[in-house]
Design a protein around this motif. Structure first.
Motif, PDB file in Angstrom:
ATOM      1  N   TRP A   1      42.047  10.858  27.789  1.00  0.00           N
ATOM      2  CA  TRP A   1      41.650   9.651  27.397  1.00  0.00           C
ATOM      3  C   TRP A   1      42.791   8.951  26.974  1.00  0.00           C
ATOM      4  O   TRP A   1      43.638   9.498  26.101  1.00  0.00           O
ATOM      5  CB  TRP A   1      40.547   9.717  26.405  1.00  0.00           C
TER       6      TRP A   1
ATOM      7  N   LYS B   1      34.017   3.527  31.865  1.00  0.00           N
ATOM      8  CA  LYS B   1      35.463   4.075  31.427  1.00  0.00           C
ATOM      9  C   LYS B   1      36.136   3.471  32.833  1.00  0.00           C
ATOM     10  O   LYS B   1      37.485   3.358  32.830  1.00  0.00           O
ATOM     11  CB  LYS B   1      35.311   5.470  31.820  1.00  0.00           C
TER      12      LYS B   1
ATOM     13  N   THR C   1      32.885  13.460  23.197  1.00  0.00           N
ATOM     14  CA  THR C   1      33.242  14.383  24.544  1.00  0.00           C
ATOM     15  C   THR C   1      32.291  15.700  24.221  1.00  0.00           C
ATOM     16  O   THR C   1      32.078  16.100  23.289  1.00  0.00           O
ATOM     17  CB  THR C   1      34.224  14.476  25.062  1.00  0.00           C
ATOM     18  N   ARG C   2      31.694  16.238  25.490  1.00  0.00           N
ATOM     19  CA  ARG C   2      31.132  17.500  25.276  1.00  0.00           C
ATOM     20  C   ARG C   2      32.137  18.533  24.766  1.00  0.00           C
ATOM     21  O   ARG C   2      31.736  19.411  24.103  1.00  0.00           O
ATOM     22  CB  ARG C   2      30.677  17.721  26.787  1.00  0.00           C
TER      23      ARG C   2
ATOM     24  N   ARG D   1      24.850  12.491  30.367  1.00  0.00           N
ATOM     25  CA  ARG D   1      25.913  11.985  31.422  1.00  0.00           C
ATOM     26  C   ARG D   1      25.526  10.527  31.640  1.00  0.00           C
ATOM     27  O   ARG D   1      24.205  10.191  32.002  1.00  0.00           O
ATOM     28  CB  ARG D   1      25.412  12.882  32.758  1.00  0.00           C
TER      29      ARG D   1
ATOM     30  N   GLU E   1      40.578  16.838  31.696  1.00  0.00           N
ATOM     31  CA  GLU E   1      39.839  15.446  30.927  1.00  0.00           C
ATOM     32  C   GLU E   1      40.918  14.986  29.920  1.00  0.00           C
ATOM     33  O   GLU E   1      41.557  15.759  29.180  1.00  0.00           O
ATOM     34  CB  GLU E   1      38.539  15.966  30.236  1.00  0.00           C
TER      35      GLU E   1
ATOM     36  N   THR F   1      34.693  18.422  22.849  1.00  0.00           N
ATOM     37  CA  THR F   1      35.107  18.430  21.522  1.00  0.00           C
ATOM     38  C   THR F   1      33.738  18.408  20.662  1.00  0.00           C
ATOM     39  O   THR F   1      33.765  18.592  19.483  1.00  0.00           O
ATOM     40  CB  THR F   1      35.796  17.165  21.224  1.00  0.00           C
TER      41      THR F   1
ATOM     42  N   ARG G   1      30.807   9.550  32.553  1.00  0.00           N
ATOM     43  CA  ARG G   1      31.342  10.352  31.411  1.00  0.00           C
ATOM     44  C   ARG G   1      30.077  11.025  30.847  1.00  0.00           C
ATOM     45  O   ARG G   1      28.771  10.652  31.003  1.00  0.00           O
ATOM     46  CB  ARG G   1      31.473   9.086  30.193  1.00  0.00           C
ATOM     47  N   LYS G   2      30.330  12.266  30.138  1.00  0.00           N
ATOM     48  CA  LYS G   2      29.758  13.214  29.566  1.00  0.00           C
ATOM     49  C   LYS G   2      29.626  13.225  27.920  1.00  0.00           C
ATOM     50  O   LYS G   2      30.906  13.559  27.681  1.00  0.00           O
ATOM     51  CB  LYS G   2      29.683  14.568  30.065  1.00  0.00           C
ATOM     52  N   THR G   3      28.527  13.092  27.382  1.00  0.00           N
ATOM     53  CA  THR G   3      28.646  12.859  25.799  1.00  0.00           C
ATOM     54  C   THR G   3      27.975  13.764  25.224  1.00  0.00           C
ATOM     55  O   THR G   3      26.876  14.327  25.856  1.00  0.00           O
ATOM     56  CB  THR G   3      28.572  11.424  25.319  1.00  0.00           C
ATOM     57  N   TRP G   4      28.375  14.336  24.072  1.00  0.00           N
ATOM     58  CA  TRP G   4      27.769  15.494  23.280  1.00  0.00           C
ATOM     59  C   TRP G   4      26.313  15.188  22.634  1.00  0.00           C
ATOM     60  O   TRP G   4      25.467  16.262  22.711  1.00  0.00           O
ATOM     61  CB  TRP G   4      28.476  16.187  22.287  1.00  0.00           C
TER      62      TRP G   4
END
Length: 278
Positions: free
Chosen positions: A129, A50, A183-184, A214, A127, A186, A219-222
């Protein structure tokens, strides 16, 4: 009915493209060894970064980046259809592109698709983007044959724009791919319901391999990669955000049957007003 085994690869890509490709290849080979004929990886398989400066220091052009060549050779060696959910690449105008590649069992590219809708959002909680600051959006939908049926391509934030999936389905797509890095916040709120909605609206299979956890850049994704059937049922899902492989079997006839039962794709009407906002 002719069922095809598919495999969705869930990753936690980092800032080192070579390591990411090694991780992806190991899981792709494992999936092919388990009999999968169509294997899909998530959005930005080759790089999650990012930081803008570091992103552009790492990006390579499509002809210089080893990822497309490596995936093409892998698809040919394993005799599978292989969707690189997307690679982050350096575009001709100096901006990045977020590009899906669909490779056939002969190693040839069946379709390319550049993400159309840019993730420019203020989620809350600090947060935000602005994907359009670095990435050039695409402007063409893409459809190709894979897994014995026509497949329509999309990427992540595209999921919120039903008209794209309707056009793909009306053009003959029986399966829709949604490689993502949600994202976590959303993902927790919207991931499953949006995937199921797109399946129900179009009577299509929805195949959604995801990034999860993580990442090195913070960045943290779902995660929670998912396969949804044409009637809207969750056929399979990973329960968390760890890297892994989700297997499912899909069948073109099930999509055709869903469309026979509810032929909504043929029920469009011309309407007038209120028009688009100025």
């Amino acid at each position: 009915m002719s069922r095809v085994k598919v495999a969705l690869i869930q990753m936690r890509s980092g800032t080192d493209p070579e390591r990411n490709l090694d991780d992806a290849e190991a899981m792709i080979r494992e999936a092919a060894g388990q009999g999968a004929k169509f294997v899909l990886t998530p959005e930005t398989t080759n790089l999650v970064q990012k930081d803008t400066q570091r992103l552009f220091e790492t990006l390579k052009s499509p002809v210089e980046d080893p990822a497309p060549i490596r995936f093409a050779r892998l698809a040919e060696a394993l005799k599978i259809d292989l969707l690189a959910g997307s690679f982050a690449l350096l575009g001709a105008d100096g901006r990045a592109v977020n590009r899906s590649h669909l490779f056939g069992p002969d190693g040839e590219v069946k379709a390319l698709y550049d993400k159309i809708h840019m993730f420019d959002v203020e989620i809350g909680g600090g947060e935000s983007w602005k994907e359009s600051a670095n990435y050039k959006p695409g402007d063409r939908a893409a459809i190709a044959d894979a897994a014995g049926m026509k497949v329509g391509l999309s990427i992540c934030y595209d999921l919120r724009f039903p008209y794209l999936y309707r056009r793909l389905a009306q053009a003959g797509a029986l399966a829709l791919t949604v490689p993502s890095a949600f994202t976590r916040p959303t993902g927790r709120a919207h991931w499953e319901v949006l995937l199921r909605a797109r399946a129900i609206e179009t009577g299509s299979w929805v195949l959604a391999p995801a990034q999860g956890g993580r990442h090195e850049d913070g960045r943290k994704t779902w995660g929670h990669s998912m396969v949804v059937g044409p009637w809207g049922e969750v056929v399979g899902a990973l329960s968390g955000d760890d890297p892994g492989i989700l297997y499912a079997e899909i069948d073109a006839e099930e999509a055709l049957e869903a469309r026979r039962r509810i032929p909504a794709l043929s029920h469009d009407r011309e309407i007038t007003g209120p028009g688009k906002p100025a």
